[in-house]
Design a protein around this motif. Structure first.
Motif: not given
Length: 134
Positions: A36-42, A47-53, A81-87
């Motif tokens: 839940s803490a990292t969801a706020a970082e998404c 069209g790309n996603l930048y988010c914790g993982n 890494t714990t923050f990534s790019y998703f196409k």
């Protein structure tokens, strides 16, 4: 305790207090980052996603854990890494996140493209709004 022992103890206590003050209450209590803490970082952009993982999340050749017939799907890479790019995202095999959304990304070890189950991406909803369908 000698003066050097007291100074060392004071430095350790000060460092621990500083680290705890920089962490969220959940992180300070458990020492771990919560989804839940990292969801706020998404966020989605273009069209790309930048988010914790999840650290060390596996990247599969296809959006599923198993191939038709039951053989395991090929793992092509990992996200270190714990923050990534998703196409983009696709629908694939159902996973532990309670849905069948998989995000397409490239790995940190081999630079290979593949799919990560949404259960390992800290989005608040899947598919994440604004992310393109592949």
């Amino acid at each position: 305790m000698g003066k050097f022992g007291k100074a060392a103890l004071a430095a350790i206590v000060s460092g621990a207090a500083l680290a705890a003050s920089c962490a969220s209450p959940a992180q300070a209590a458990t020492g771990a980052e919560t989804s839940s803490a990292t969801a706020a970082e998404c966020y989605a952009s273009g069209g790309n996603l930048y988010c914790g993982n999840a650290a060390n999340a596996l990247i599969y050749a296809s959006p599923g854990y198993t191939k038709p017939g039951g053989n395991p799907e090929t793992v092509v890479d990992r996200l270190l890494t714990t923050f990534s790019y998703f196409k983009c995202y696709v629908s694939g095999q159902r996973h532990g996140g309670g849905n069948s959304i998989w995000y397409y990304t490239y790995g940190d070890v081999n630079g290979r493209w593949g799919y990560v189950a949404a259960v390992n991406v800290w989005t608040s909803t899947d598919p994440y709004p604004g992310v393109a369908h592949c």
